[in-house]
Design a protein around this motif. Structure first.
Motif, PDB file in Angstrom:
ATOM      1  N   GLY A 151       0.811  -1.208   0.000  1.00 50.46           N
ATOM      2  CA  GLY A 151       0.000   0.000   0.000  1.00 50.46           C
ATOM      3  C   GLY A 151       0.842   1.255   0.000  1.00 50.46           C
ATOM      4  N   ASP A 152       1.992   1.231   0.714  1.00 51.37           N
ATOM      5  CA  ASP A 152       2.885   2.385   0.725  1.00 51.37           C
ATOM      6  C   ASP A 152       3.507   2.617  -0.648  1.00 51.37           C
ATOM      7  OD1 ASP A 152       2.368   2.692   3.428  1.00 51.37           O
ATOM      8  OD2 ASP A 152       4.011   1.351   4.001  1.00 51.37           O
ATOM      9  N   LEU A 153       3.891   1.543  -1.323  1.00 52.83           N
ATOM     10  CA  LEU A 153       4.438   1.673  -2.674  1.00 52.83           C
ATOM     11  C   LEU A 153       3.383   2.210  -3.634  1.00 52.83           C
ATOM     12  CD1 LEU A 153       6.469  -1.661  -2.983  1.00 52.83           C
ATOM     13  CD2 LEU A 153       7.340   0.619  -2.452  1.00 52.83           C
ATOM     14  N   LEU A 154       2.152   1.755  -3.467  1.00 51.64           N
ATOM     15  CA  LEU A 154       1.066   2.209  -4.323  1.00 51.64           C
ATOM     16  C   LEU A 154       0.813   3.706  -4.142  1.00 51.64           C
ATOM     17  CD1 LEU A 154      -0.898   1.061  -6.414  1.00 51.64           C
ATOM     18  CD2 LEU A 154      -2.537   0.676  -4.560  1.00 51.64           C
ATOM     19  N   GLU A 155       0.876   4.153  -2.895  1.00 51.39           N
ATOM     20  CA  GLU A 155       0.703   5.580  -2.629  1.00 51.39           C
ATOM     21  C   GLU A 155       1.835   6.395  -3.257  1.00 51.39           C
ATOM     22  OE1 GLU A 155      -1.756   7.141  -1.314  1.00 51.39           O
ATOM     23  OE2 GLU A 155      -2.928   5.431  -0.606  1.00 51.39           O
ATOM     24  N   GLN A 156       3.025   5.829  -3.298  1.00 44.01           N
ATOM     25  CA  GLN A 156       4.178   6.537  -3.842  1.00 44.01           C
ATOM     26  C   GLN A 156       4.040   6.786  -5.337  1.00 44.01           C
ATOM     27  OE1 GLN A 156       7.917   4.963  -2.503  1.00 44.01           O
ATOM     28  NE2 GLN A 156       9.098   5.894  -4.172  1.00 44.01           N
ATOM     29  N   VAL A 157       3.463   5.813  -6.047  1.00 44.70           N
ATOM     30  CA  VAL A 157       3.323   5.964  -7.502  1.00 44.70           C
ATOM     31  C   VAL A 157       1.981   6.593  -7.881  1.00 44.70           C
ATOM     32  CG1 VAL A 157       4.836   4.013  -7.938  1.00 44.70           C
ATOM     33  CG2 VAL A 157       2.361   3.642  -7.838  1.00 44.70           C
ATOM     34  N   GLY A 167     -13.058 -10.937  -1.451  1.00 49.45           N
ATOM     35  CA  GLY A 167     -11.766 -10.440  -1.918  1.00 49.45           C
ATOM     36  C   GLY A 167     -10.944  -9.827  -0.808  1.00 49.45           C
ATOM     37  N   GLU A 168     -11.602  -9.250   0.190  1.00 47.92           N
ATOM     38  CA  GLU A 168     -10.891  -8.663   1.324  1.00 47.92           C
ATOM     39  C   GLU A 168     -10.471  -9.715   2.340  1.00 47.92           C
ATOM     40  OE1 GLU A 168     -12.933  -4.223   1.462  1.00 47.92           O
ATOM     41  OE2 GLU A 168     -13.674  -5.796   2.789  1.00 47.92           O
ATOM     42  N   LEU A 169     -11.177 -10.815   2.405  1.00 48.63           N
ATOM     43  CA  LEU A 169     -10.862 -11.848   3.397  1.00 48.63           C
ATOM     44  C   LEU A 169      -9.694 -12.738   2.968  1.00 48.63           C
ATOM     45  CD1 LEU A 169     -14.457 -12.959   4.503  1.00 48.63           C
ATOM     46  CD2 LEU A 169     -12.715 -11.924   5.970  1.00 48.63           C
ATOM     47  N   TYR A 170      -9.630 -13.106   1.688  1.00 46.96           N
ATOM     48  CA  TYR A 170      -8.597 -14.038   1.244  1.00 46.96           C
ATOM     49  C   TYR A 170      -7.264 -13.319   1.018  1.00 46.96           C
ATOM     50  CZ  TYR A 170     -11.799 -17.942   0.585  1.00 46.96           C
ATOM     51  OH  TYR A 170     -12.688 -18.972   0.802  1.00 46.96           O
ATOM     52  N   PRO A 171      -6.153 -13.905   1.473  1.00 42.32           N
ATOM     53  CA  PRO A 171      -4.818 -13.328   1.242  1.00 42.32           C
ATOM     54  C   PRO A 171      -4.451 -13.324  -0.238  1.00 42.32           C
ATOM     55  CG  PRO A 171      -4.773 -14.986   2.990  1.00 42.32           C
ATOM     56  CD  PRO A 171      -6.096 -15.110   2.319  1.00 42.32           C
ATOM     57  N   GLY A 214     -12.238  -1.247   6.798  1.00 47.70           N
ATOM     58  CA  GLY A 214     -11.067  -0.439   7.126  1.00 47.70           C
ATOM     59  C   GLY A 214      -9.775  -1.203   7.278  1.00 47.70           C
ATOM     60  N   SER A 215      -9.788  -2.505   7.025  1.00 50.82           N
ATOM     61  CA  SER A 215      -8.580  -3.316   7.187  1.00 50.82           C
ATOM     62  C   SER A 215      -7.815  -3.402   5.873  1.00 50.82           C
ATOM     63  CB  SER A 215      -8.943  -4.739   7.644  1.00 50.82           C
ATOM     64  OG  SER A 215      -9.642  -4.712   8.870  1.00 50.82           O
ATOM     65  N   PRO A 216      -6.469  -3.410   5.903  1.00 52.03           N
ATOM     66  CA  PRO A 216      -5.680  -3.588   4.678  1.00 52.03           C
ATOM     67  C   PRO A 216      -5.812  -5.007   4.154  1.00 52.03           C
ATOM     68  CG  PRO A 216      -4.256  -3.604   6.592  1.00 52.03           C
ATOM     69  CD  PRO A 216      -5.611  -3.243   7.095  1.00 52.03           C
ATOM     70  N   LEU A 217      -5.555  -5.176   2.859  1.00 60.34           N
ATOM     71  CA  LEU A 217      -5.632  -6.517   2.278  1.00 60.34           C
ATOM     72  C   LEU A 217      -4.548  -7.413   2.859  1.00 60.34           C
ATOM     73  CD1 LEU A 217      -6.217  -5.856  -1.541  1.00 60.34           C
ATOM     74  CD2 LEU A 217      -7.865  -6.754   0.102  1.00 60.34           C
ATOM     75  N   PRO A 218      -4.896  -8.618   3.317  1.00 57.43           N
ATOM     76  CA  PRO A 218      -3.860  -9.545   3.770  1.00 57.43           C
ATOM     77  C   PRO A 218      -3.109 -10.121   2.569  1.00 57.43           C
ATOM     78  CG  PRO A 218      -6.005 -10.600   3.849  1.00 57.43           C
ATOM     79  CD  PRO A 218      -6.256  -9.174   3.465  1.00 57.43           C
TER      80      PRO A 218
END
Length: 539
Positions: free
Chosen positions: A4-10, A458-462, A521-525
């Motif tokens: 997510g941090d890399l995605l925000e950077q680009v 999609g949010e539950l599965y890694p 509100g949880s990040p993707l696993p």
């Protein structure tokens, strides 16, 4: 969780994401056209046995030929599958016309023999110019083949969920999506030119496989390129594309009344989708997890350039990617299969509950949506109503998912849908308007449930097994869709039993959904370890 941090950077919500999501959502508009195509290409027109050869050569009007050829059923309508063994000339009045007032008791007073439609059938094609029913005479003894055609299509969707779910985790989302577009275009075109029902079923099976690959990989490419904060909104937008697609189908079917041209009309756009899909970028998240860091970096830099952040993108290199995703990539070595969905207790409970949710949602949804003629309303109008009800339903479920949470929203949609279907059992059959309204409400709740479970799953599965997981639950949904037409056959023995099953299944799965973890509100696993850690942290 560092991607997510890399995605925000680009640039996580820049020009790339807008164009990327838009181009991926356009084909979703046509998914409903293939999913619900059976309602129009396999519509059963009014039909009855063709007249005897000596009668058809006479100077009688069509009404007179019908009167002396076809007996009436218990509802006073021309029988669809029987005719008199010999023309009943005496049923004509002296003035050359028949007397409707004498229809009820003439056959009982005479010793009349009947026979099957040995000279074929005549169809009333006022609403459509042709259907697969009229072309291949799938009526009377062959009427069950109509449901078989839909079952074969859903069988293709089931097989596609298994095949594309596994292959896209191994070979990537993009290439499998391209294959799905091409398969849909070719299979749909071939189905339109089929010369027999058997060939038609073969090509519809291919369309079903393509639809699964299209849905699974479209969702993954969307969700893996957007940040957590906009997942709900984008997921809902994708769901609305399917809703609008139902309305588009009604419009296309209204103007294209021939089943071959209709099938072709909803298949040709996929050639265009195939051509422009070569621009799509592979998921950098998947590339990193799949031990292809060089390609992941190049893709991120390409996105950064597209978003006007070239300098930020050039700062990303393989070393930075490896450092930021060390844990995820170290956990991703080795291959993963469907068995990993049941490997740990947390994954096992989650997969079982999601399976129940998907199976019952699809089961009840297609039980309602795939037999529009039973409502006694114009099928184009009822298709528009069934499609339009999704709009308020998805607005409500979107607000509910954002403020109440995914879990309670999923439970509520399923339970309300089940209760509505059960209430419909208590409404007298002659009150068609009330029955139709209740069915529309139930269908709206089931559409909302679909919208929720796509995003929720999609949010539950890694990431490392997301496609396996989505393929598995999609397979369970197709099992439900395949079983739904068969349940209708139980109504020949016990009229209320199908409704009881259609209503009971969503209620039971709504209860099962209570055992799923909340993801609002949880990040993707990215790994199974992430899932277990997050679950432990929840109250």
């Amino acid at each position: 969780m560092a991607f997510g941090d890399l995605l925000e950077q680009v640039g996580s919500t820049g020009r790339f994401q807008i164009l990327h999501v838009t181009l991926l959502c356009i084909p979703v508009l046509m998914m409903a056209s293939h999913n619900l195509l059976q309602n129009f290409v396999a519509a059963v027109p009014p039909h009855y046995c063709s007249a005897h050869s000596n009668v058809s050569q006479s100077q009688l009007s069509p009404e007179e030929m019908l009167r002396i050829t076809v007996p009436l059923d218990h509802k006073g309508r021309p029988h669809m599958c029987q005719r008199y063994a010999a023309p009943q000339w005496h049923l004509l009045a002296e003035n050359g016309t028949f007397n409707p007032g004498k229809q009820g008791d003439t056959e009982d007073d005479l010793d009349v023999d009947f026979q099957e439609c040995t000279d074929g059938w005549s169809y009333n094609m006022t609403e459509m110019s042709s259907t697969i029913i009229s072309d291949w005479h799938l009526v009377c003894d062959l009427r069950s083949l109509k449901q078989m055609g839909q079952t074969v299509y859903m069988g293709g969707v089931l097989v596609g969920a298994l095949v594309f779910g596994c292959l896209s985790d191994r070979y990537g989302r993009r290439i499998l999506l391209l294959i799905s577009y091409l398969l849909m275009a070719v299979s749909g075109t071939c189905a339109a030119f089929s010369t027999s029902f058997s060939l038609y079923c073969v090509f519809r099976f291919g369309c079903g496989m393509a639809l699964s690959g299209l849905g699974l990989n479209t969702f993954s490419l969307i969700v893996e390129w957007i940040p957590t904060r906009v997942r709900t909104m984008v997921g809902t937008l994708t769901g609305y594309c399917y809703t609008v697609g139902q309305l588009i189908l009604a419009v296309i079917a209204y103007f294209v009344r021939d089943w071959r041209w209709l099938t072709l009309a909803v298949s040709l756009p996929f050639y265009v989708f195939f051509l422009y899909s070569w621009w799509f970028h592979e998921s950098s998240r998947w590339l990193a997890i799949s031990n292809q860091p060089d390609k992941a970096v190049k893709t991120l830099q390409s996105v950064a350039k597209f978003n006007g952040r070239r300098e930020e993108g050039e700062k990303i290199d393989i070393k930075m990617l490896n450092e930021s995703m060390k844990k995820e990539m170290s956990s991703s070595h080795g291959s993963y299969s469907v068995l990993d969905l049941f490997r740990t207790p947390k994954m096992r409970i989650m997969t079982i509950c999601l399976s129940a949710v998907w199976l019952s949602t699809s089961f009840a949804y297609y039980g309602l949506a795939m037999d529009l003629q039973k409502f006694g309303v114009n099928i184009y109008l009822i298709q528009v109503i069934f499609g339009a009800v999704d709009i308020p339903a998805k607005v409500i479920i979107t607000l509910s998912m954002s403020f109440i949470g995914r879990r309670l929203s999923q439970c509520g949609a399923l339970i309300v849908a089940g209760v509505t279907i059960l209430i419909n059992l208590l409404v007298p059959y002659d009150k068609q308007t009330m029955r139709t309204c209740l069915a529309v409400v139930g269908k709206g709740c089931l559409a909302a449930s679909f919208n929720c479970c796509y995003l929720y799953s999609g949010e539950l599965y890694p990431t490392i097994i997301r496609q396996n997981g989505m393929g598995w639950v999609s397979m369970m949904a197709r099992v439900g869709a395949m079983v739904a037409p068969m349940v209708l056959l139980l109504g020949d023995t016990i009229t209320w039993l199908p409704g009881l099953i259609y209503g009971g299944a969503p209620i039971l799965s709504g209860v099962a959904a209570i055992f799923l973890p909340e993801t609002l509100g949880s990040p993707l696993p990215d790994t199974i370890q992430d899932l277990n850690t997050e679950t432990k942290m929840q109250p």
